[in-house]
Design a protein around this motif. Structure first.
Motif, PDB file in Angstrom:
ATOM      1  N   MET A 101     -16.940   0.164  28.977  1.00 40.34           N
ATOM      2  CA  MET A 101     -17.833  -0.507  29.624  1.00 40.34           C
ATOM      3  C   MET A 101     -17.451  -1.760  28.860  1.00 40.34           C
ATOM      4  SD  MET A 101     -20.858  -1.181  30.950  1.00 40.34           S
ATOM      5  CE  MET A 101     -21.492   0.090  30.656  1.00 40.34           C
ATOM      6  N   ILE A 102     -17.014  -2.363  27.689  1.00 36.93           N
ATOM      7  CA  ILE A 102     -16.483  -3.328  27.235  1.00 36.93           C
ATOM      8  C   ILE A 102     -14.896  -3.928  28.105  1.00 36.93           C
ATOM      9  CG2 ILE A 102     -14.375  -4.203  25.539  1.00 36.93           C
ATOM     10  CD1 ILE A 102     -17.408  -3.944  24.507  1.00 36.93           C
ATOM     11  N   GLY A 103     -14.032  -3.124  28.264  1.00 38.77           N
ATOM     12  CA  GLY A 103     -13.087  -3.309  29.349  1.00 38.77           C
ATOM     13  C   GLY A 103     -13.882  -4.275  31.020  1.00 38.77           C
ATOM     14  N   ASN A 104     -14.791  -3.865  31.560  1.00 43.42           N
ATOM     15  CA  ASN A 104     -15.598  -3.807  32.669  1.00 43.42           C
ATOM     16  C   ASN A 104     -16.491  -4.831  32.007  1.00 43.42           C
ATOM     17  OD1 ASN A 104     -17.140  -3.291  34.759  1.00 43.42           O
ATOM     18  ND2 ASN A 104     -18.666  -2.159  34.428  1.00 43.42           N
ATOM     19  N   ILE A 105     -17.059  -5.023  31.260  1.00 41.77           N
ATOM     20  CA  ILE A 105     -17.033  -6.233  30.407  1.00 41.77           C
ATOM     21  C   ILE A 105     -16.647  -7.886  30.849  1.00 41.77           C
ATOM     22  CG2 ILE A 105     -18.859  -8.017  28.657  1.00 41.77           C
ATOM     23  CD1 ILE A 105     -19.910  -5.016  27.351  1.00 41.77           C
ATOM     24  N   LEU A 106     -15.708  -7.491  29.642  1.00 39.56           N
ATOM     25  CA  LEU A 106     -14.767  -8.871  29.377  1.00 39.56           C
ATOM     26  C   LEU A 106     -13.982  -9.083  31.365  1.00 39.56           C
ATOM     27  CD1 LEU A 106     -12.896  -6.961  26.185  1.00 39.56           C
ATOM     28  CD2 LEU A 106     -13.865  -9.493  26.729  1.00 39.56           C
ATOM     29  N   ASN A 107     -14.029  -8.203  31.744  1.00 38.40           N
ATOM     30  CA  ASN A 107     -13.448  -8.886  33.196  1.00 38.40           C
ATOM     31  C   ASN A 107     -14.356  -8.960  34.378  1.00 38.40           C
ATOM     32  OD1 ASN A 107     -10.676  -7.839  33.654  1.00 38.40           O
ATOM     33  ND2 ASN A 107     -11.561  -5.945  32.608  1.00 38.40           N
ATOM     34  N   THR A 268     -14.316  -0.884  37.599  1.00 41.29           N
ATOM     35  CA  THR A 268     -13.821  -1.591  38.480  1.00 41.29           C
ATOM     36  C   THR A 268     -12.523  -1.838  38.402  1.00 41.29           C
ATOM     37  OG1 THR A 268     -15.634  -3.178  39.514  1.00 41.29           O
ATOM     38  CG2 THR A 268     -13.519  -4.183  39.708  1.00 41.29           C
ATOM     39  N   THR A 269     -11.393  -2.186  36.774  1.00 43.92           N
ATOM     40  CA  THR A 269     -10.643  -2.110  36.160  1.00 43.92           C
ATOM     41  C   THR A 269      -9.858  -1.066  36.914  1.00 43.92           C
ATOM     42  OG1 THR A 269     -11.187  -2.116  34.218  1.00 43.92           O
ATOM     43  CG2 THR A 269     -10.599  -3.722  34.912  1.00 43.92           C
ATOM     44  N   ALA A 270     -10.077   0.311  36.554  1.00 46.44           N
ATOM     45  CA  ALA A 270      -9.762   1.234  35.982  1.00 46.44           C
ATOM     46  C   ALA A 270      -9.628   2.013  37.744  1.00 46.44           C
ATOM     47  CB  ALA A 270     -10.249   2.586  35.388  1.00 46.44           C
ATOM     48  N   GLY A 271     -10.573   1.660  38.081  1.00 51.09           N
ATOM     49  CA  GLY A 271     -11.373   2.759  39.284  1.00 51.09           C
ATOM     50  C   GLY A 271      -9.372   2.060  40.968  1.00 51.09           C
ATOM     51  N   VAL A 272      -9.625   0.107  40.064  1.00 50.06           N
ATOM     52  CA  VAL A 272      -8.415  -0.262  41.180  1.00 50.06           C
ATOM     53  C   VAL A 272      -7.591   0.249  41.027  1.00 50.06           C
ATOM     54  CG1 VAL A 272      -7.967  -2.882  41.838  1.00 50.06           C
ATOM     55  CG2 VAL A 272     -10.723  -2.313  41.848  1.00 50.06           C
ATOM     56  N   LYS A 273      -6.921   0.608  40.083  1.00 50.27           N
ATOM     57  CA  LYS A 273      -5.646   0.849  39.100  1.00 50.27           C
ATOM     58  C   LYS A 273      -5.610   2.106  40.389  1.00 50.27           C
ATOM     59  CE  LYS A 273      -3.652   1.443  35.140  1.00 50.27           C
ATOM     60  NZ  LYS A 273      -3.331   3.239  35.781  1.00 50.27           N
ATOM     61  N   CYS A 274      -6.204   3.040  39.923  1.00 48.91           N
ATOM     62  CA  CYS A 274      -6.024   4.425  40.481  1.00 48.91           C
ATOM     63  C   CYS A 274      -5.990   4.364  42.075  1.00 48.91           C
ATOM     64  CB  CYS A 274      -7.323   5.356  40.010  1.00 48.91           C
ATOM     65  SG  CYS A 274      -7.107   7.096  40.071  1.00 48.91           S
ATOM     66  N   ILE A 275      -6.657   3.869  43.006  1.00 42.13           N
ATOM     67  CA  ILE A 275      -6.800   2.877  44.168  1.00 42.13           C
ATOM     68  C   ILE A 275      -5.188   3.127  44.496  1.00 42.13           C
ATOM     69  CG2 ILE A 275      -7.109   2.113  45.937  1.00 42.13           C
ATOM     70  CD1 ILE A 275     -10.172   2.220  45.151  1.00 42.13           C
ATOM     71  N   GLY A 307     -10.889  -7.990  38.124  1.00 39.22           N
ATOM     72  CA  GLY A 307     -10.673  -7.120  37.741  1.00 39.22           C
ATOM     73  C   GLY A 307      -9.333  -6.072  37.821  1.00 39.22           C
ATOM     74  N   GLU A 308      -8.447  -6.503  38.935  1.00 37.93           N
ATOM     75  CA  GLU A 308      -7.323  -5.916  39.230  1.00 37.93           C
ATOM     76  C   GLU A 308      -6.200  -6.479  38.705  1.00 37.93           C
ATOM     77  OE1 GLU A 308      -7.050  -9.142  41.833  1.00 37.93           O
ATOM     78  OE2 GLU A 308      -9.359  -8.582  43.332  1.00 37.93           O
ATOM     79  N   PRO A 309      -5.303  -4.896  38.602  1.00 40.92           N
ATOM     80  CA  PRO A 309      -3.877  -5.257  38.006  1.00 40.92           C
ATOM     81  C   PRO A 309      -3.073  -5.800  38.645  1.00 40.92           C
ATOM     82  CG  PRO A 309      -4.614  -2.957  39.194  1.00 40.92           C
ATOM     83  CD  PRO A 309      -5.522  -3.546  39.857  1.00 40.92           C
ATOM     84  N   PRO A 310      -2.219  -6.320  37.459  1.00 45.94           N
ATOM     85  CA  PRO A 310      -1.229  -7.991  38.562  1.00 45.94           C
ATOM     86  C   PRO A 310      -0.655  -7.214  39.156  1.00 45.94           C
ATOM     87  CG  PRO A 310      -0.941  -7.413  35.857  1.00 45.94           C
ATOM     88  CD  PRO A 310      -2.181  -5.896  36.429  1.00 45.94           C
ATOM     89  N   VAL A 311      -0.716  -8.267  40.693  1.00 48.49           N
ATOM     90  CA  VAL A 311      -0.462  -7.932  41.629  1.00 48.49           C
ATOM     91  C   VAL A 311       0.432  -9.835  42.249  1.00 48.49           C
ATOM     92  CG1 VAL A 311      -1.251  -8.977  44.279  1.00 48.49           C
ATOM     93  CG2 VAL A 311      -3.193  -7.511  42.177  1.00 48.49           C
TER      94      VAL A 311
END
Length: 505
Positions: A101-107, A268-275, A307-311
């Motif tokens: 949740m902290i990751g979600n908030i910070l992103n 989002t951050t973890a979900g997009v990374k996994c995709i 919330g995307e990984p580095p593109v």
């Protein structure tokens, strides 16, 4: 302001008790709902948690305030304001303030965070933040010696240890529920988990792990449009059997296939990374767009989200950038991502193309603001950011309208691809995670997967293709299937390609 001075240790104890009384109702509600407090062991646990929470905060607050003076008081007042904000979100949306949740908030960007403002939140800040903060700042105290400080701190630690060992029979229960308990205790929930988040982020971002080089198996023209959905839960898509017709357009298009999929995470951050990665891992491997771009595939990224990984590609456009070139009343919504899509593909000098559209269509709490008015197929809708104040039907109506609008956007993407001549083309739609809409009094997303209801991780995985390899009849897939399916469709040969994780034969 109190006229008489208060002994420093009593002042700190008062703040610790106030912190317990104001901010720990959800914590003890969880404890009482998950243990048998009629037994001696259960009642001892409740009492011990009560005492340890007070003493642990007393220890931390004492250390903070002993030599810091007014600066420490100001910092502690800020802590109460953050506590009040955290408690509002816990009570209103049923969240747990853990590391994810902290990751979600910070992103979260300003546009998203501002949508959560309400007068109830303001009330929490005033009553639970500013008023106690005034007490913290204005009470006069009698200072204590260093010797007294050391004795007090040592006694506090011994006190905690005694209660820890007195609850040895409950250690397994505490360990089993440690993430939930840690996510509800203030201020440790966000202080410790923020430190853990940055520590793990630093470790994972030290260096992107490159994947082995890839080659192209042919020079045929092929394009894949990957649409990453936001907070789209599978059970509200009529393509998956939902009672309402939320997919009137996709249901009429040939070659549309659906798969059962679960997300790796509920944020989002973890979900997009996994995709975008070839396997679910805590390591930061080279993600799909970076990998394809490095191996001579034309890659474009269009985003109305974050919330995307580095593109690391040459063509990365935000919603703001796309809006400048868009004409029409709907350019302020996610369909701006489709604007000029066909022209972008035809202008490419490369025969292999991948375009990513990162939407934000179903992100709460302002579902009613995520689609143009003409897509309000279901009404009345929830117009409040305090979702619990809306009727269940109003909330579902607003959310279903975002799925109705998603159906339109996806049909537009397919329509653009159908007009391409000489290309084999495919659209893959998969959401980053799902969404809670009041089930079990939970709202939105972000709970750890092991605790989250199915609505937060059961997601749609929808595919359309033309002129490419045959689609398998697999039913259950994961987000990682995207990586291998795109490689197969574009004809990219790679040592990391996994045939079992491709939806294409």
């Amino acid at each position: 302001m109190l006229k008489s001075k208060v002994k420093f240790s009593l002042y700190v104890l008062g703040i610790s008790l106030l912190n317990l009384l104001l901010f720990h109702f959800p914590f003890f509600r969880f404890v009482l709902n998950h243990i048998d407090y009629s037994t001696f062991s259960g009642s001892l646990l409740v009492f011990s948690l009560f005492v340890m929470t007070v003493v642990a905060n007393f220890f931390a607050f004492y250390l903070l305030l002993f030599r810091s003076g007014r600066a420490g008081r100001i910092l502690l007042s800020i802590v109460f304001l953050i506590n009040a904000t955290a408690l509002y979100f816990i009570n209103t949306y049923g969240v747990i303030i853990d590391e994810s949740m902290i990751g979600n908030i910070l992103n979260t960007n300003y546009a998203e965070s501002s949508s959560f403002f309400s007068f109830t939140l303001l009330g929490y800040l005033i009553v639970l933040g500013f008023i106690p903060g005034y007490f913290i700042l204005t009470v006069q105290v009698v200072r204590e010696s260093v010797k007294t400080c050391l004795i007090t701190l040592t006694g506090s630690l011994l006190f905690i240890l005694v209660f820890v060992f007195a609850n040895s029979s409950n250690w397994l229960w505490i360990d089993k529920n440690s993430k939930t308990l840690g996510g509800l205790v203030m201020p440790w929930s966000y202080t410790v988990n923020t430190a853990l988040f940055y520590m793990h982020q630093h470790q994972s971002n030290e260096k992107e792990i490159r994947l082995p080089a890839a080659t192209l198996s042919d020079n045929d023209k092929a394009v894949v449009v990957l649409v990453i959905g936001e907070s789209a839960r599978r059970e509200n898509f009529s393509l998956y059997g939902y009672g309402r017709n939320t997919n009137p357009l996709l249901s009429k298009i040939d070659n549309v296939h659906t798969f059962q999929a679960n997300s790796c995470a509920t944020y989002t951050t973890a979900g997009v990374k996994c995709i975008l990665e070839h396997e679910d891992t805590d390591d930061l491997y080279e993600i799909l767009p970076n990998y394809l771009y490095r191996n001579k595939v034309d890659v474009a990224w269009r985003t109305a989200n974050w919330g995307e990984p580095p593109v690391h590609i040459g063509d990365h456009q935000t919603q703001e950038m796309l809006t400048k070139a868009c004409k029409g009343e709907n350019c302020g919504y996610d369909e701006v991502l489709v604007s000029g899509l066909k022209e972008r593909i035809l202008s490419s000098r490369n025969n292999k193309i991948m375009i990513v559209l990162h939407t934000s269509t179903s992100h709460g709490p302002t579902y009613n603001k995520k689609y143009p008015k003409r897509f309000e197929a279901f009404s009345p809708v929830c117009n409040s950011v305090e979702l619990s104040k809306c009727s269940r039907q109003e909330l579902i109506n607003a959310y279903d309208n975002t799925i109705f609008y998603t159906d339109y956007i996806l049909s537009q993407v397919i329509g653009e691809l159908k007009e391409l001549k000489g290309y084999r083309s495919s659209m893959i739609y998969v959401s980053d995670h799902g969404e809670s809409l009041g089930e079990k009094n939970l709202y939105m997303h972000g709970l750890p997967v092991r605790l989250a209801p199915k609505q937060q991780y059961e997601i749609p995985f929808i595919v359309w293709s033309s002129g490419g390899p045959t689609i398998k009849n697999d039913q259950l897939v994961s987000q990682n299937y995207v990586f291998h399916s795109v490689l197969r469709f574009l004809g990219v040969k790679s040592p990391v390609y996994n045939e079992k994780m491709s939806i294409f034969k």
